[in-house]
Design a protein around this motif. Structure first.
Motif, PDB file in Angstrom:
ATOM      1  N   TYR A 172       0.834  -1.164   0.034  1.00 25.90           N
ATOM      2  CA  TYR A 172       0.152  -0.107   0.119  1.00 25.90           C
ATOM      3  C   TYR A 172       0.906   1.335  -0.092  1.00 25.90           C
ATOM      4  O   TYR A 172       1.684   1.468   0.770  1.00 25.90           O
ATOM      5  CB  TYR A 172      -0.953  -0.055   1.179  1.00 25.90           C
ATOM      6  N   LYS A 173       0.364   2.141  -0.898  1.00 22.56           N
ATOM      7  CA  LYS A 173       1.254   3.408  -0.878  1.00 22.56           C
ATOM      8  C   LYS A 173       0.926   4.426   0.378  1.00 22.56           C
ATOM      9  O   LYS A 173       1.855   4.852   1.056  1.00 22.56           O
ATOM     10  CB  LYS A 173       0.889   4.212  -2.029  1.00 22.56           C
ATOM     11  N   ASP A 174      -0.343   4.228   1.101  1.00 30.79           N
ATOM     12  CA  ASP A 174      -0.423   4.901   2.256  1.00 30.79           C
ATOM     13  C   ASP A 174      -1.835   4.360   2.833  1.00 30.79           C
ATOM     14  O   ASP A 174      -2.427   3.263   2.299  1.00 30.79           O
ATOM     15  CB  ASP A 174      -1.013   6.401   1.564  1.00 30.79           C
ATOM     16  N   LYS A 175      -2.258   4.959   3.952  1.00 34.35           N
ATOM     17  CA  LYS A 175      -3.389   4.191   4.607  1.00 34.35           C
ATOM     18  C   LYS A 175      -4.611   4.101   4.010  1.00 34.35           C
ATOM     19  O   LYS A 175      -5.630   3.277   4.347  1.00 34.35           O
ATOM     20  CB  LYS A 175      -3.418   4.716   6.229  1.00 34.35           C
ATOM     21  N   TYR A 176      -4.864   5.304   3.166  1.00 31.24           N
ATOM     22  CA  TYR A 176      -6.065   5.349   2.366  1.00 31.24           C
ATOM     23  C   TYR A 176      -6.272   4.069   1.447  1.00 31.24           C
ATOM     24  O   TYR A 176      -7.297   3.319   1.332  1.00 31.24           O
ATOM     25  CB  TYR A 176      -6.170   6.452   1.405  1.00 31.24           C
ATOM     26  N   GLU A 177      -5.056   3.735   0.641  1.00 29.10           N
ATOM     27  CA  GLU A 177      -5.125   2.417   0.151  1.00 29.10           C
ATOM     28  C   GLU A 177      -5.474   1.039   0.993  1.00 29.10           C
ATOM     29  O   GLU A 177      -5.989   0.172   0.565  1.00 29.10           O
ATOM     30  CB  GLU A 177      -3.735   2.182  -0.724  1.00 29.10           C
ATOM     31  N   ALA A 178      -5.112   1.144   2.091  1.00 32.35           N
ATOM     32  CA  ALA A 178      -5.285   0.074   3.187  1.00 32.35           C
ATOM     33  C   ALA A 178      -6.834   0.075   3.164  1.00 32.35           C
ATOM     34  O   ALA A 178      -7.411  -0.910   3.482  1.00 32.35           O
ATOM     35  CB  ALA A 178      -4.571   0.188   4.229  1.00 32.35           C
ATOM     36  N   LEU A 179      -7.391   1.428   3.386  1.00 30.98           N
ATOM     37  CA  LEU A 179      -8.811   1.416   3.638  1.00 30.98           C
ATOM     38  C   LEU A 179      -9.601   0.833   2.640  1.00 30.98           C
ATOM     39  O   LEU A 179     -10.525   0.241   2.798  1.00 30.98           O
ATOM     40  CB  LEU A 179      -9.120   2.794   3.989  1.00 30.98           C
ATOM     41  N   ILE A 180      -9.090   1.012   1.228  1.00 37.05           N
ATOM     42  CA  ILE A 180      -9.830   0.572   0.294  1.00 37.05           C
ATOM     43  C   ILE A 180      -9.736  -1.169   0.162  1.00 37.05           C
ATOM     44  O   ILE A 180     -10.708  -1.562  -0.051  1.00 37.05           O
ATOM     45  CB  ILE A 180      -9.071   0.952  -1.058  1.00 37.05           C
ATOM     46  N   MET A 181      -8.474  -1.559   0.396  1.00 37.28           N
ATOM     47  CA  MET A 181      -8.459  -3.020   0.620  1.00 37.28           C
ATOM     48  C   MET A 181      -9.209  -3.615   1.700  1.00 37.28           C
ATOM     49  O   MET A 181     -10.007  -4.570   1.481  1.00 37.28           O
ATOM     50  CB  MET A 181      -6.938  -3.305   0.933  1.00 37.28           C
ATOM     51  N   ALA A 182      -9.375  -2.829   2.686  1.00 41.27           N
ATOM     52  CA  ALA A 182     -10.271  -3.322   4.050  1.00 41.27           C
ATOM     53  C   ALA A 182     -11.687  -3.409   3.389  1.00 41.27           C
ATOM     54  O   ALA A 182     -12.491  -4.373   3.943  1.00 41.27           O
ATOM     55  CB  ALA A 182     -10.303  -2.146   5.151  1.00 41.27           C
ATOM     56  N   SER A 183     -12.091  -2.587   2.512  1.00 34.42           N
ATOM     57  CA  SER A 183     -13.752  -2.368   2.107  1.00 34.42           C
ATOM     58  C   SER A 183     -13.775  -3.781   1.275  1.00 34.42           C
ATOM     59  O   SER A 183     -14.981  -4.206   1.238  1.00 34.42           O
ATOM     60  CB  SER A 183     -13.976  -1.097   1.423  1.00 34.42           C
ATOM     61  N   ILE A 184     -12.869  -4.063   0.400  1.00 38.86           N
ATOM     62  CA  ILE A 184     -12.982  -5.225  -0.474  1.00 38.86           C
ATOM     63  C   ILE A 184     -13.074  -6.456   0.478  1.00 38.86           C
ATOM     64  O   ILE A 184     -13.735  -7.264   0.027  1.00 38.86           O
ATOM     65  CB  ILE A 184     -11.721  -5.127  -1.414  1.00 38.86           C
ATOM     66  N   ILE A 185     -12.190  -6.400   1.426  1.00 36.43           N
ATOM     67  CA  ILE A 185     -12.141  -7.605   2.404  1.00 36.43           C
ATOM     68  C   ILE A 185     -13.472  -7.840   2.980  1.00 36.43           C
ATOM     69  O   ILE A 185     -14.185  -8.920   3.228  1.00 36.43           O
ATOM     70  CB  ILE A 185     -11.056  -7.864   3.373  1.00 36.43           C
ATOM     71  N   GLU A 186     -14.122  -6.683   3.472  1.00 37.62           N
ATOM     72  CA  GLU A 186     -15.364  -6.711   4.017  1.00 37.62           C
ATOM     73  C   GLU A 186     -16.517  -7.126   3.207  1.00 37.62           C
ATOM     74  O   GLU A 186     -17.360  -8.035   3.496  1.00 37.62           O
ATOM     75  CB  GLU A 186     -15.800  -5.401   4.451  1.00 37.62           C
ATOM     76  N   LYS A 187     -16.418  -7.059   1.904  1.00 38.67           N
ATOM     77  CA  LYS A 187     -17.589  -7.502   1.001  1.00 38.67           C
ATOM     78  C   LYS A 187     -17.484  -8.948   0.576  1.00 38.67           C
ATOM     79  O   LYS A 187     -18.379  -9.550   0.152  1.00 38.67           O
ATOM     80  CB  LYS A 187     -17.571  -6.384  -0.162  1.00 38.67           C
ATOM     81  N   GLU A 188     -16.182  -9.555   0.781  1.00 37.02           N
ATOM     82  CA  GLU A 188     -15.843 -10.709   0.228  1.00 37.02           C
ATOM     83  C   GLU A 188     -16.254 -11.866   1.105  1.00 37.02           C
ATOM     84  O   GLU A 188     -16.506 -12.940   0.857  1.00 37.02           O
ATOM     85  CB  GLU A 188     -14.327 -10.752  -0.304  1.00 37.02           C
TER      86      GLU A 188
END
Length: 359
Positions: free
Chosen positions: A219-235
């Motif tokens: 991840y470039k920054d924590k916002y990208e980590a938040l993006i990943m977290a949202s995908i994990i949540e939906k999966e």
């Protein structure tokens, strides 16, 4: 001196007098009084028993869909009432309304009956319950706040860019920035206060998880980590799979493999999504279609929970780069395409079997 001979005729004992009707009536009255006292005791120990309160007062949360029957059963299970049937009969004949969701203040000394009466009127609620479910979208959050009569609308109808400006949020897109959870606010609280609290809660979770993240994350920054977290949540809806799903996507990013996750496709389709994804949908490019783009989508696709955020920062250390639903709950994770294809066939077999059983 010799006793005179006794008379040949012995004296007869007097016959017992039959009990009078008055004695029976008296016994009947006593029985009635005892019965009434017993019933009174039962009613008193149920309806007029003090409701259990820790301290001088406490809040009682009634969720949407809660019923008096379940509420009474819970009191009985916790040994707070002796005769739950009395409470159920009281509710049936004396309370002519349903239990209303809300947060109620119970003070020391209130009886069970008083509490039951109070729960049938939402105006008695002291606070408003705001439920934000993990995995829902920002749009759904706004719709729910609009429909809540206990929330004062000051900015919900603004364009997203203006809304973010009013909330002093330094992002261009609101998705993923608000923490899902169950909240309690005063009745009439403004949408601005509610959204500000949710935003601060999410940023705190994100900052804390970022500070303790695993090394070598892509991840470039924590916002990208938040993006990943949202995908994990939906999966996945299983907490036990969060780190496994995170591991799959993190490894894909590291080796340059596309994420190829359906929830991102659905989010990119917007209102065009009607409940099913076609092959054409998977091939149609959008900013969020991870079957056609490399890396992460530009923004989160939902409101991720704290657990999903932590999973994004701490993926598992397995070698899996594939996963597919099992058809019986959960997913099967695999490291090779061959094993993945086999897992897909197993999934399809389960689906066909269920379909056949349903026919």
């Amino acid at each position: 001196m010799p006793k005179p001979p006794s008379s040949s005729k012995s004296k007869k004992k007097p016959k017992a007098k039959p009990k009078s009707s008055f004695s029976f009536f008296k016994a009947f009255l006593i029985a009635i009084v005892v019965f009434i006292l017993v019933i009174f005791g039962i009613v008193w120990s149920s309806l007029f028993k003090a409701y259990p309160v820790e301290g001088k007062k406490q809040l009682l949360v009634i969720s949407s869909g809660d019923t008096y029957s379940r509420f009474i059963d819970r009191l009985a299970k916790e040994n707070n009432v002796n005769f739950p049937i009395v409470l159920k009969l009281y509710q049936k004949f004396m309370i002519h309304d349903t239990m209303k969701a809300g947060v109620y203040e119970i003070t020391q000394g209130m009886t069970v009956r008083q509490v039951m009466d109070m729960l049938s009127d939402a105006d008695n609620a002291q606070m408003n319950r705001v439920l934000v479910i993990e995995g829902t979208t920002f749009s759904q959050l706004i719709q729910n706040l609009r429909k809540d009569s206990n929330v004062t609308n000051t900015l919900l109808d603004l364009p997203q860019s203006e809304l973010l400006k009013q909330l002093d949020i330094p992002y261009t897109h609101p998705e993923g920035l608000f923490a899902p959870d169950t909240y309690f606010f005063a009745k009439g609280e403004t949408d601005k206060k509610i959204l500000t609290d949710l935003y601060r809660r999410q940023m705190k979770s994100l900052d804390e998880a970022w500070a303790k993240k695993a090394p070598n994350l892509p991840y470039k920054d924590k916002y990208e980590a938040l993006i990943m977290a949202s995908i994990i949540e939906k999966e996945t809806s299983l907490d036990s799979e969060l780190q496994q799903v995170s591991g799959v996507f993190v490894r894909r990013l590291k080796i340059g493999m596309r994420l190829q996750t359906d929830p991102t496709v659905i989010y990119g389709m917007g209102d065009n999504y009607k409940g099913n994804i076609t092959r054409n949908d998977l091939r149609t490019p959008t900013a969020y279609n991870t079957y056609t783009i490399n890396g992460l989508p530009p923004t989160p696709i939902a409101l991720p929970s704290k657990k999903a955020i932590e999973a994004a920062m701490h993926p598992d250390d397995a070698k899996n780069i594939y996963f597919v639903a099992t058809g019986n709950g959960g997913h099967k994770f695999t490291a090779s395409l061959e094993d993945h294809n086999r897992a897909v066939q197993e999934y399809l077999t389960v689906l066909r079997s269920k379909k056949k059983q349903g026919e």
